[in-house]
Scaffold this motif. Structure first.
Motif, PDB file in Angstrom:
ATOM      1  N   ALA A  15       0.840  -1.211   0.000  1.00  0.00           N
ATOM      2  CA  ALA A  15       0.000   0.000   0.000  1.00  0.00           C
ATOM      3  C   ALA A  15       0.871   1.255   0.000  1.00  0.00           C
ATOM      4  O   ALA A  15       0.541   2.260  -0.658  1.00  0.00           O
ATOM      5  CB  ALA A  15      -0.915  -0.016   1.218  1.00  0.00           C
ATOM      6  N   LYS A  16       1.970   1.214   0.683  1.00  0.00           N
ATOM      7  CA  LYS A  16       2.880   2.367   0.721  1.00  0.00           C
ATOM      8  C   LYS A  16       3.445   2.658  -0.667  1.00  0.00           C
ATOM      9  O   LYS A  16       3.519   3.809  -1.107  1.00  0.00           O
ATOM     10  CB  LYS A  16       4.007   2.082   1.716  1.00  0.00           C
ATOM     11  CG  LYS A  16       5.074   3.174   1.798  1.00  0.00           C
ATOM     12  CD  LYS A  16       6.227   2.726   2.689  1.00  0.00           C
ATOM     13  CE  LYS A  16       7.396   3.701   2.616  1.00  0.00           C
ATOM     14  NZ  LYS A  16       8.591   3.186   3.277  1.00  0.00           N
ATOM     15  N   ASP A  17       3.854   1.596  -1.364  1.00  0.00           N
ATOM     16  CA  ASP A  17       4.384   1.787  -2.716  1.00  0.00           C
ATOM     17  C   ASP A  17       3.340   2.409  -3.635  1.00  0.00           C
ATOM     18  O   ASP A  17       3.683   3.158  -4.569  1.00  0.00           O
ATOM     19  CB  ASP A  17       4.846   0.444  -3.294  1.00  0.00           C
ATOM     20  CG  ASP A  17       6.090  -0.082  -2.583  1.00  0.00           C
ATOM     21  OD1 ASP A  17       6.793   0.721  -1.923  1.00  0.00           O
ATOM     22  OD2 ASP A  17       6.357  -1.298  -2.666  1.00  0.00           O
ATOM     23  N   ARG A  18       2.050   2.098  -3.365  1.00  0.00           N
ATOM     24  CA  ARG A  18       0.973   2.654  -4.182  1.00  0.00           C
ATOM     25  C   ARG A  18       0.485   3.999  -3.658  1.00  0.00           C
ATOM     26  O   ARG A  18      -0.457   4.568  -4.185  1.00  0.00           O
ATOM     27  CB  ARG A  18      -0.204   1.671  -4.227  1.00  0.00           C
ATOM     28  CG  ARG A  18       0.115   0.349  -4.936  1.00  0.00           C
ATOM     29  CD  ARG A  18      -1.109  -0.565  -5.069  1.00  0.00           C
ATOM     30  NE  ARG A  18      -1.404  -1.300  -3.840  1.00  0.00           N
ATOM     31  CZ  ARG A  18      -2.383  -1.026  -3.010  1.00  0.00           C
ATOM     32  NH1 ARG A  18      -3.181  -0.005  -3.241  1.00  0.00           N
ATOM     33  NH2 ARG A  18      -2.589  -1.762  -1.921  1.00  0.00           N
ATOM     34  N   ARG A  19       1.117   4.479  -2.578  1.00  0.00           N
ATOM     35  CA  ARG A  19       0.758   5.744  -1.929  1.00  0.00           C
ATOM     36  C   ARG A  19      -0.683   5.727  -1.431  1.00  0.00           C
ATOM     37  O   ARG A  19      -1.351   6.756  -1.352  1.00  0.00           O
ATOM     38  CB  ARG A  19       0.949   6.940  -2.872  1.00  0.00           C
ATOM     39  CG  ARG A  19       2.350   7.147  -3.416  1.00  0.00           C
ATOM     40  CD  ARG A  19       3.358   7.440  -2.297  1.00  0.00           C
ATOM     41  NE  ARG A  19       4.636   7.877  -2.828  1.00  0.00           N
ATOM     42  CZ  ARG A  19       5.627   7.055  -3.183  1.00  0.00           C
ATOM     43  NH1 ARG A  19       5.450   5.741  -3.086  1.00  0.00           N
ATOM     44  NH2 ARG A  19       6.762   7.545  -3.651  1.00  0.00           N
ATOM     45  N   ASP A  20      -1.148   4.509  -1.069  1.00  0.00           N
ATOM     46  CA  ASP A  20      -2.486   4.377  -0.499  1.00  0.00           C
ATOM     47  C   ASP A  20      -2.326   4.568   1.019  1.00  0.00           C
ATOM     48  O   ASP A  20      -2.128   3.607   1.768  1.00  0.00           O
ATOM     49  CB  ASP A  20      -3.072   2.999  -0.824  1.00  0.00           C
ATOM     50  CG  ASP A  20      -4.522   2.864  -0.396  1.00  0.00           C
ATOM     51  OD1 ASP A  20      -4.960   3.622   0.502  1.00  0.00           O
ATOM     52  OD2 ASP A  20      -5.220   1.974  -0.926  1.00  0.00           O
ATOM     53  N   VAL A  21      -2.424   5.819   1.428  1.00  0.00           N
ATOM     54  CA  VAL A  21      -2.117   6.157   2.815  1.00  0.00           C
ATOM     55  C   VAL A  21      -3.034   5.438   3.790  1.00  0.00           C
ATOM     56  O   VAL A  21      -2.597   4.904   4.811  1.00  0.00           O
ATOM     57  CB  VAL A  21      -2.190   7.687   3.019  1.00  0.00           C
ATOM     58  CG1 VAL A  21      -1.981   8.041   4.485  1.00  0.00           C
ATOM     59  CG2 VAL A  21      -1.173   8.390   2.132  1.00  0.00           C
ATOM     60  N   ALA A  22      -4.314   5.403   3.512  1.00  0.00           N
ATOM     61  CA  ALA A  22      -5.261   4.792   4.446  1.00  0.00           C
ATOM     62  C   ALA A  22      -4.984   3.300   4.616  1.00  0.00           C
ATOM     63  O   ALA A  22      -4.975   2.777   5.747  1.00  0.00           O
ATOM     64  CB  ALA A  22      -6.689   5.019   3.938  1.00  0.00           C
ATOM     65  N   GLU A  23      -4.734   2.630   3.460  1.00  0.00           N
ATOM     66  CA  GLU A  23      -4.462   1.190   3.538  1.00  0.00           C
ATOM     67  C   GLU A  23      -3.147   0.919   4.256  1.00  0.00           C
ATOM     68  O   GLU A  23      -3.052   0.011   5.086  1.00  0.00           O
ATOM     69  CB  GLU A  23      -4.433   0.615   2.112  1.00  0.00           C
ATOM     70  CG  GLU A  23      -4.169  -0.889   2.041  1.00  0.00           C
ATOM     71  CD  GLU A  23      -5.372  -1.742   2.439  1.00  0.00           C
ATOM     72  OE1 GLU A  23      -5.252  -2.983   2.389  1.00  0.00           O
ATOM     73  OE2 GLU A  23      -6.422  -1.184   2.795  1.00  0.00           O
ATOM     74  N   ALA A  24      -2.129   1.702   3.929  1.00  0.00           N
ATOM     75  CA  ALA A  24      -0.835   1.524   4.592  1.00  0.00           C
ATOM     76  C   ALA A  24      -0.960   1.785   6.084  1.00  0.00           C
ATOM     77  O   ALA A  24      -0.424   1.038   6.930  1.00  0.00           O
ATOM     78  CB  ALA A  24       0.205   2.452   3.984  1.00  0.00           C
TER      79      ALA A  24
END
Length: 976
Positions: free
Chosen positions: A865-874
């Motif tokens: 999720a971090k690599d995808r910049r999905d802050v909420a998921e990360a």
């Protein structure tokens, strides 16, 4: 009289003749006739329903049965007497004889201590502690005799000393002679001579028959313990104060402490009642300073009552004078019962205390007296003195001496409620916890409480208890040592110094490395002290480097007592850890401990281990070999095993010539087991050197595979990998699957580390083909990693799946391997482009794996999720890791969140998580460097140069290759 609770003397007189027949027959030696007479008198009193006399009769039956050698029957008779009678003299005699009969019947007395509540020695010890005026010293004499027979000499000395100190006219002479003998053996010749003065002829001492029949002498005067003062009381009650005082003062000046203190108590009551308050207070004060557990507390409570009565409000009015009632209580005047009852039922502030006194006076050995009602009333009054004194009286009641649980509960209540009886109650409670392991077993606080009161007569007993207590934690242990040191600076009774000085020396030597201070403490212990004298001398001689003198002391200790030997050995070993390895004294002293010291496993192991090391450092090979052999023989290992250990040491150190010489030394028929093991080691050594013909000539080795495996791991640890492989290959084909699978696994690791991948794969596959075990699962895991490194993802995935299947079947034992295999399978799916399969596997790890593996799965999901910049998921997955309790993964999760928010430009959140990273880790320089650099960078951007410099300096000082140089550059720009 039909119920045995009351009656007139004529009710007993009719049976005395029958008891006399028994006594005559037993004294003549006609044991059968004595037994018949005892049975006859028992049947007679049974028919008359004299319950108390039944107990006396059964004790007579038991005595006759014992003399006939019918020990089991004697036990039964005395036990029935104890169960039937409510008189403490009958019950105590029954217990004494029953337990002696149990021992005569063959019950073991070989206890390291004698305090087991259900053992015969334990029952005797409890009776000896009971303060019973006649039976306690009688039990003490028997206990000392038993302990001597078991060579528990220190405990025997304590048992005999208690009897001699009691001054009992019958039993002191019996204890004095054996005590003097023990003191001479302990080196206390002066004490032995002093004690022998009491070993006078026992012309006036009663025999066993007299003791058994003593309750018949005055059946309506159960306070048998009043006998020594009965004459003085007779004069007093007849109105002759002068004669009473003279008689009682003579008793008070005598050697029998119980009688002397009883006389002092009665005198105090007389003086109190007849107007000399000062004399009464002086007498009570003197008694309250004694170690008498009956009359000391009674006097302390009387003083507390006097103080409270004087402090009572002027308007306190009663129809009965409280001081007069107290005085008559002290003289054990049964005519005061009505006055005490009036005080107990009235509104006097001390009503509860007078209820306690009334219960005590009613009790006085009389069954069915109604004492329990007033004791309950005292407790219900909530008056602390009343509650505490009642509890103390319960604990010291002569019918309660063997009810450990109730006694301990009552003592605890007395300690908590009544400061007046605290010193005596706390000593008893501490000793009960030591003796019976009741409750926490940590009695230190109770003995400390006694020492805090400063009760001088009890200080020696509390000091000994403090030494014997076992602190529950390190803080308590430190407090115990500090208390001992503090007490030694004050004015102490001489008997209290040895245990406290030993504690101080133990602390200084063992924990503070202060050998000189330890010596000074030990010098305060006289050599004549039976328990601490010889151990202190042994340690002082060691500190003076007089190993020969130390040996002489240990020769004496080895014949003396295990406890003293253990103390001396432990303290000498503490000194030896601090002496130089190169010293000849160190080696000679270690030989003393090895030959004569305490041979318990933990200490003996330390001695031999240290001696072997010292011999190695001093290049004394013969000494090392002798030490190894002696140590192994004590552990029932085969002859030659010590030489094998030394040979293995030289082998691992690379001194191959010396190793070969030692292996050959045990390669003879004289050492069959050592010969086979030497053949294994030599075979590996010679084959590695290319000396195959010599290796072939070695005898066939039939050695347990574990030995070969251990040889391989030892060689691996020494960096001798080629030889380790040779050792493991010896058992690769063994039928013992446990060691075969380990050998294959370790061969696989060794070949892989050397880049021999085909050999490694073959070894792992052989391990993987065995029965399920942790090593089988680990082999498939390592094989999968090897395939993955080679780029063969399909075979890697197959191997990891097989490893996971094996680990799953192992249950809890396979959790670690299962977690590793699952993580690798998920990573392999990612590498193969199977994104959804990878995610499914990571989710399965989170839901179904152990905590560490689950945290790794959540970290991977957070990383994706971090690599995808999905802050909420990360944030979701990293927070899951933070909450999981896995400390290592938690630190990573915090750092990743700090970096993620930095990337997305959320400086507040970035600062928070980077700061939490710094707060949670000190051991990971990479994480510290990144977090400190980013915080410094952001502080610089905000214009806070001072804070930026602090963070950047911390990042620079980590030495991290990435952020260290960046921090230095930014520092240069900020500071010019």
């Amino acid at each position: 009289m039909v119920d045995g609770s009351s009656g007139v003397d004529s009710g007993y007189q009719a049976h005395r003749a029958a008891f006399a027949v028994f006594a005559e027959q037993l004294r003549k030696g006609d044991r059968r006739a004595a037994l018949a007479a005892a049975h006859a008198v028992h049947d007679q009193v049974l028919a008359a329903r004299h319950l108390n006399l039944r107990g006396v009769a059964l004790n007579c039956v038991g005595l006759a049965q014992f003399e006939l050698g019918e020990f089991a029957a004697a036990v039964e008779s005395h036990q029935r007497a104890k169960d039937l009678s409510r008189r403490s003299d009958v019950r105590g005699f029954a217990a004494l004889r029953a337990n002696l009969a149990r021992i005569a019947a063959g019950e073991s007395v070989a206890y390291p201590q004698v305090w087991e509540a259900d053992s015969a020695p334990g029952q005797l010890a409890a009776l000896a502690r009971s303060e019973h005026p006649h039976l306690a010293p009688a039990a003490g004499v028997e206990l000392g005799r038993l302990l001597c027979g078991e060579q528990h000499f220190l405990a025997a000395i304590r048992a005999y000393w208690a009897v001699v100190d009691s001054g009992h006219p019958w039993f002191r002479p019996r204890a004095a002679a054996p005590l003097a003998k023990l003191l001479r053996e302990a080196g206390d010749h002066e004490g032995a001579s002093r004690v022998l003065d009491y070993a006078s002829p026992e012309a006036d001492a009663p025999d066993l028959v007299d003791l058994a029949l003593a309750p018949l002498d005055d059946p309506e005067e159960p306070p048998f313990w009043l006998a020594p003062v009965r004459s003085g009381l007779g004069h007093y009650r007849a109105g002759d104060l002068t004669a009473a005082r003279a008689e009682l003062r003579a008793v008070a000046a005598g050697d029998w402490r119980h009688a002397a203190h009883q006389a002092g108590t009665v005198l105090a009551g007389i003086e109190l009642r007849h107007g000399d308050l000062t004399a009464a207070r002086q007498l009570l004060g003197d008694l309250a300073e004694t170690a008498d557990f009956t009359h000391g507390p009674r006097a302390a409570v009387a003083l507390a009552i006097l103080d409270a009565a004087e402090a009572a409000p002027p308007d306190t009015t009663t129809t009965v004078g409280p001081v007069s009632a107290l005085a008559r209580y002290l003289t054990r005047d049964q005519d005061v019962l009505a006055d005490l009852e009036a005080l107990a039922q009235g509104r006097h502030p001390l009503a509860g205390v007078f209820a306690a006194l009334l219960g005590d006076l009613l009790d006085d050995g009389r069954p069915g007296s109604g004492a329990a009602h007033w004791q309950d009333r005292a407790v219900q009054s909530k008056d602390r003195l009343a509650v505490g004194y009642t509890a103390y009286l319960t604990a010291t009641n002569l019918t309660m001496w063997d009810n450990t649980e109730r006694v301990v509960d009552a003592l605890a209540e007395a300690c908590e409620s009544a400061p007046a009886v605290l010193p005596w109650a706390a000593v008893r409670l501490g000793e009960a916890n030591l003796a019976d392991s009741y409750g926490s077993g940590d009695s230190q606080s109770f003995f400390q409480g006694v020492l805090d009161t400063g009760h001088r007569a009890l200080v020696p007993r509390a000091a000994a208890g403090l030494f014997n207590s076992s602190p529950a934690d390190s803080w308590s242990a430190e407090e115990r040592y500090e208390l001992a040191e503090e007490l030694l600076t004050g004015d102490l009774p001489a008997e209290a110094v040895p245990p406290l000085a030993w504690l101080a020396a133990e602390k200084l030597i063992t924990y503070e490395d202060d050998l000189d201070g330890g010596r000074e403490a030990l010098e305060r212990i006289p050599e004549s002290d039976p328990e601490f004298g010889a151990p202190a001398l042994a340690v002082r001689l060691l500190l003076d480097e007089e190993a020969d003198g130390m040996r002489a002391v240990f020769e004496r200790l080895a014949r003396w007592d295990d406890r003293s030997l253990e103390m001396a050995s432990e303290c000498c070993m503490s000194v030896l850890w601090k002496l130089p390895d190169e010293s000849a004294v160190t080696r000679r002293a270690l030989l003393v401990l090895a030959d004569l010291g305490d041979q318990s496993a933990p200490l003996a192991h330390k001695v031999w281990e240290r001696l072997i090391k010292v011999c190695q450092i001093q290049h004394d090979l013969d000494g090392e070999l002798a030490a190894r052999e002696a140590s192994n023989l004590r552990l029932d290992r085969h002859p030659g095993s010590g030489v094998l250990e030394a040979a293995r040491r030289f082998y691992l150190d690379g001194d191959l010539d010396q190793a070969v010489e030692l292996y050959q030394r045990v390669s003879t028929e004289e050492f069959p087991e050592a010969r086979s093991k030497a053949a294994v080691d030599l075979g590996v050594l010679l084959r590695h050197q290319g000396r195959h013909e010599e290796a072939q000539e070695l005898p066939a080795a039939d050695v347990h595979p574990q030995y070969c495996f251990r040889l391989g791991t030892d060689l691996e640890g020494a960096g001798r990998i080629d030889e380790a492989i040779l050792a493991w290959e010896l058992i690769a084909d063994t039928d013992d699957i446990t060691w075969a699978v380990r050998a294959h696994y370790y061969l696989g690791k060794a070949h892989a580390d050397r880049g021999e991948f085909d050999a490694a794969i073959a070894a792992y596959q052989r391990a993987g083909a065995t029965e399920d075990s942790s090593f089988r699962g680990r082999a498939w895991y390592e094989l999968g990693c090897l395939y993955q490194d080679q780029g063969n993802l399909a075979l890697a995935k197959e191997a990891q799946q097989r490893g996971a299947d094996v680990a799953a079947r192992l249950g809890k034992d396979g959790e670690t391997v299962l977690g590793g295999c699952k993580l690798r399978l998920a990573q392999l799916s990612t590498l193969s482009g199977e994104t959804e399969d990878a995610r499914r596997r990571y989710l399965d790890m989170v839901d179904n794996a152990d905590r560490g593996t689950a945290a790794m799965g959540a970290m991977m999901l957070g990383g994706d999720a971090k690599d995808r910049r999905d802050v909420a998921e990360a944030q979701r997955w990293y927070q899951w890791v933070i909450d999981s309790g896995d400390l290592f993964q938690r630190q990573l999760a915090l750092a990743h969140l700090g970096e993620l928010y930095y990337w997305v430009g959320d400086r507040d959140q970035s600062r928070e998580f980077y700061q939490r990273t710094l707060d949670s880790t000190r051991s990971n320089p990479d994480l510290v460097a990144e977090a400190a650099y980013r915080l410094g960078e952001m502080a610089g951007e905000d214009g806070d140069t001072d804070q930026a410099v602090r963070y950047l300096e911390r990042a620079r000082d980590t030495g991290d290759a990435t952020f260290g140089p960046q921090a230095s550059q930014l520092l240069g720009r900020l500071t010019g």
